[in-house]
Design a protein around this motif. Structure first.
Motif, PDB file in Angstrom:
ATOM      1  N   ALA A 207      10.247  -6.867   3.655  1.00  0.00           N
ATOM      2  CA  ALA A 207      10.630  -5.403   3.514  1.00  0.00           C
ATOM      3  C   ALA A 207      11.675  -5.003   4.466  1.00  0.00           C
ATOM      4  O   ALA A 207      11.723  -5.345   5.634  1.00  0.00           O
ATOM      5  N   HIS A 208      12.624  -4.387   3.848  1.00  0.00           N
ATOM      6  CA  HIS A 208      13.837  -3.630   4.596  1.00  0.00           C
ATOM      7  C   HIS A 208      14.416  -2.535   4.070  1.00  0.00           C
ATOM      8  O   HIS A 208      14.113  -2.120   2.887  1.00  0.00           O
ATOM      9  N   ASP A 209      15.426  -1.857   4.795  1.00  0.00           N
ATOM     10  CA  ASP A 209      15.976  -0.675   4.459  1.00  0.00           C
ATOM     11  C   ASP A 209      16.985  -1.043   3.454  1.00  0.00           C
ATOM     12  O   ASP A 209      17.820  -1.975   3.556  1.00  0.00           O
ATOM     13  N   PRO A 210      17.114  -0.277   2.289  1.00  0.00           N
ATOM     14  CA  PRO A 210      18.048  -0.631   1.185  1.00  0.00           C
ATOM     15  C   PRO A 210      19.486  -0.225   1.510  1.00  0.00           C
ATOM     16  O   PRO A 210      20.515  -1.050   1.161  1.00  0.00           O
ATOM     17  N   GLN A 211      19.436   0.566   2.650  1.00  0.00           N
ATOM     18  CA  GLN A 211      20.728   1.088   3.181  1.00  0.00           C
ATOM     19  C   GLN A 211      21.618   0.110   3.905  1.00  0.00           C
ATOM     20  O   GLN A 211      22.789  -0.362   3.761  1.00  0.00           O
TER      21      GLN A 211
ATOM     22  N   SER B  69      13.411   4.989   0.901  1.00  0.00           N
ATOM     23  CA  SER B  69      13.128   3.820  -0.030  1.00  0.00           C
ATOM     24  C   SER B  69      12.939   2.661   0.694  1.00  0.00           C
ATOM     25  O   SER B  69      13.459   2.840   1.942  1.00  0.00           O
ATOM     26  N   ILE B  70      11.931   1.730   0.534  1.00  0.00           N
ATOM     27  CA  ILE B  70      11.917   0.664   1.119  1.00  0.00           C
ATOM     28  C   ILE B  70      11.925  -0.604  -0.095  1.00  0.00           C
ATOM     29  O   ILE B  70      11.545  -0.263  -1.060  1.00  0.00           O
ATOM     30  N   ILE B  71      12.739  -1.570   0.303  1.00  0.00           N
ATOM     31  CA  ILE B  71      12.964  -2.569  -0.810  1.00  0.00           C
ATOM     32  C   ILE B  71      12.101  -4.050  -0.157  1.00  0.00           C
ATOM     33  O   ILE B  71      12.176  -4.266   0.936  1.00  0.00           O
ATOM     34  N   ASP B  72      11.115  -4.142  -0.944  1.00  0.00           N
ATOM     35  CA  ASP B  72      10.285  -5.366  -0.525  1.00  0.00           C
ATOM     36  C   ASP B  72      10.619  -6.778  -1.336  1.00  0.00           C
ATOM     37  O   ASP B  72      10.469  -6.654  -2.693  1.00  0.00           O
ATOM     38  N   THR B  73      11.422  -7.539  -0.785  1.00  0.00           N
ATOM     39  CA  THR B  73      12.136  -8.754  -1.398  1.00  0.00           C
ATOM     40  C   THR B  73      10.818  -9.700  -1.509  1.00  0.00           C
ATOM     41  O   THR B  73      10.443 -10.169  -0.437  1.00  0.00           O
ATOM     42  N   VAL B  74      10.294 -10.108  -2.733  1.00  0.00           N
ATOM     43  CA  VAL B  74       9.210 -10.982  -2.914  1.00  0.00           C
ATOM     44  C   VAL B  74       9.672 -12.437  -3.236  1.00  0.00           C
ATOM     45  O   VAL B  74      10.312 -12.675  -4.266  1.00  0.00           O
ATOM     46  N   SER B  75       9.325 -13.414  -2.563  1.00  0.00           N
ATOM     47  CA  SER B  75       9.652 -14.970  -2.629  1.00  0.00           C
ATOM     48  C   SER B  75       8.185 -15.569  -3.345  1.00  0.00           C
ATOM     49  O   SER B  75       7.223 -15.248  -2.690  1.00  0.00           O
ATOM     50  N   TYR B  76       8.293 -16.065  -4.642  1.00  0.00           N
ATOM     51  CA  TYR B  76       7.146 -16.388  -5.093  1.00  0.00           C
ATOM     52  C   TYR B  76       7.337 -17.817  -5.364  1.00  0.00           C
ATOM     53  O   TYR B  76       8.499 -18.378  -5.787  1.00  0.00           O
ATOM     54  N   SER B  77       6.085 -18.606  -5.694  1.00  0.00           N
ATOM     55  CA  SER B  77       6.564 -20.073  -6.105  1.00  0.00           C
ATOM     56  C   SER B  77       4.837 -20.243  -7.141  1.00  0.00           C
ATOM     57  O   SER B  77       3.901 -19.491  -6.722  1.00  0.00           O
ATOM     58  N   GLY B  78       4.874 -21.099  -7.847  1.00  0.00           N
ATOM     59  CA  GLY B  78       3.766 -21.491  -8.638  1.00  0.00           C
ATOM     60  C   GLY B  78       3.652 -20.470  -9.945  1.00  0.00           C
ATOM     61  O   GLY B  78       2.365 -20.883 -10.192  1.00  0.00           O
TER      62      GLY B  78
ATOM     63  N   ALA C 147       2.809  -3.101  -5.099  1.00  0.00           N
ATOM     64  CA  ALA C 147       2.761  -2.969  -3.451  1.00  0.00           C
ATOM     65  C   ALA C 147       2.107  -1.622  -3.101  1.00  0.00           C
ATOM     66  O   ALA C 147       2.255  -0.818  -3.954  1.00  0.00           O
ATOM     67  N   LYS C 148       1.768  -1.606  -1.804  1.00  0.00           N
ATOM     68  CA  LYS C 148       1.056  -0.477  -1.363  1.00  0.00           C
ATOM     69  C   LYS C 148       1.640  -0.348   0.462  1.00  0.00           C
ATOM     70  O   LYS C 148       1.749  -1.641   0.797  1.00  0.00           O
ATOM     71  N   LEU C 149       1.635   0.721   0.600  1.00  0.00           N
ATOM     72  CA  LEU C 149       2.116   0.837   2.004  1.00  0.00           C
ATOM     73  C   LEU C 149       1.002   1.149   3.069  1.00  0.00           C
ATOM     74  O   LEU C 149       0.241   1.952   2.663  1.00  0.00           O
ATOM     75  N   VAL C 150       0.866   0.587   3.934  1.00  0.00           N
ATOM     76  CA  VAL C 150      -0.472   0.468   4.897  1.00  0.00           C
ATOM     77  C   VAL C 150       0.048   0.720   6.428  1.00  0.00           C
ATOM     78  O   VAL C 150       0.974  -0.039   6.968  1.00  0.00           O
ATOM     79  N   ASP C 151      -0.702   1.628   7.045  1.00  0.00           N
ATOM     80  CA  ASP C 151      -0.410   2.070   8.411  1.00  0.00           C
ATOM     81  C   ASP C 151      -0.793   0.764   9.410  1.00  0.00           C
ATOM     82  O   ASP C 151      -1.776   0.386   9.353  1.00  0.00           O
ATOM     83  N   LYS C 152       0.201   0.336  10.100  1.00  0.00           N
ATOM     84  CA  LYS C 152       0.117  -0.798  10.897  1.00  0.00           C
ATOM     85  C   LYS C 152      -1.054  -0.704  11.999  1.00  0.00           C
ATOM     86  O   LYS C 152      -1.936  -1.823  12.138  1.00  0.00           O
ATOM     87  N   GLU C 153      -1.021   0.457  12.681  1.00  0.00           N
ATOM     88  CA  GLU C 153      -1.925   0.654  13.507  1.00  0.00           C
ATOM     89  C   GLU C 153      -3.469   0.896  13.077  1.00  0.00           C
ATOM     90  O   GLU C 153      -4.278   0.232  13.791  1.00  0.00           O
TER      91      GLU C 153
ATOM     92  N   THR D  74      12.330 -11.783  -6.404  1.00  0.00           N
ATOM     93  CA  THR D  74      12.408 -10.554  -7.077  1.00  0.00           C
ATOM     94  C   THR D  74      12.039  -9.183  -6.195  1.00  0.00           C
ATOM     95  O   THR D  74      11.478  -9.350  -5.157  1.00  0.00           O
ATOM     96  N   ASP D  75      12.862  -8.211  -6.351  1.00  0.00           N
ATOM     97  CA  ASP D  75      12.685  -6.947  -5.421  1.00  0.00           C
ATOM     98  C   ASP D  75      11.705  -5.830  -6.007  1.00  0.00           C
ATOM     99  O   ASP D  75      11.656  -5.483  -7.303  1.00  0.00           O
TER     100      ASP D  75
END
Length: 236
Positions: free
Chosen positions: A60-64, A77-86, A97-103, A131-132
């Motif tokens: 997950a990263h800043d698109p800017q 905006s947040i871009i989450d680049t997903v690497s998949y296999s299988g 995707a869902k955003l979760v409070d880390k704390e 894929t993004d």
């Protein structure tokens, strides 16, 4: 005698099988209802396949600017680049995707109290790839800089087949930074005292953080009278 080969395709739902499960294919060759040859050997390597679930890794990263911090804005905006296999090429998959409070581990909510989520539908061309997933949301209700983790779930035909949900994973974590400014006022020569003159200049150096790169902002300053807390009125 003739020889050759023929392919037989077996369609099965393997979504509930445990990772590493081994399946062995037994074959019987019949002629007029009579078995003339078999290949049924549980120990045969050539007859055995192993079941492995699809896997996901995310970043997950800043698109800017690509870092792990995004500005709290009405259109964050947040871009989450997903690497998949299988995955199976040519079939449609959905990433949720869902955003979760880390704390707290609770879902992040927008100003209307709705969970921050995003869905991305894609059809892979290869078993492995990237894929993004773009997560757009209103973050103006976030009052302090807060770390969030992007959770991803992978679905095919409505069935969840993989997930990447790890609160401790740094690659899945982004910080939504609340814009903040601090200022230092001085005269042109850096002094904290100014001359009582008809043409006096105050320079206010503004330090900022948590802004979105490449976006336009406006700074509006007001000179206040410390004695009464009211704006200074230039009567000159």
């Amino acid at each position: 005698a003739s020889s050759g080969s023929i392919d037989i395709a077996y369609a099965l739902d393997a979504s509930e099988l445990e990772p590493g499960t081994k399946l062995v294919i037994f074959e019987k060759l019949m002629s007029d209802g009579t078995i003339v040859a078999t290949h049924e050997d549980l120990d045969s390597v050539s007859q055995t396949i192993s079941v492995f679930p699809p896997s996901l890794q995310t970043h997950a990263h800043d698109p800017q600017d690509g870092d792990s911090s995004v500005a709290s804005d009405i259109a964050t905006s947040i871009i989450d680049t997903v690497s998949y296999s299988g995955l199976t090429p040519g079939y449609e998959y959905s990433l949720v995707a869902k955003l979760v409070d880390k704390e707290s581990g609770r879902p992040a909510l927008d100003p209307f109290g709705l969970p921050v989520t995003a869905t991305h539908v894609f059809t892979p061309l290869e078993r492995e790839g990237n894929t993004d997933v773009v997560i757009d949301f209103d973050a103006t209700n976030i009052q302090t800089s807060t770390a969030f983790v992007v959770f991803e779930e992978l679905y095919r035909d409505g069935v969840k087949i993989a997930a990447h949900e790890d609160l401790a994973n740094a690659q899945q974590t982004v910080t939504v930074a609340k814009p903040r400014i601090t200022t230092t006022a001085a005269s042109k020569d850096g002094s904290k005292a100014i001359v009582r003159d008809i043409d006096t200049t105050i320079v206010d150096t503004v330090s900022y953080e948590g802004l979105a790169p490449h976006c336009n902002y406006t700074l509006a300053g007001t000179v206040m009278n410390k004695a009464d807390g009211k704006p200074f009125a230039d009567e000159g």
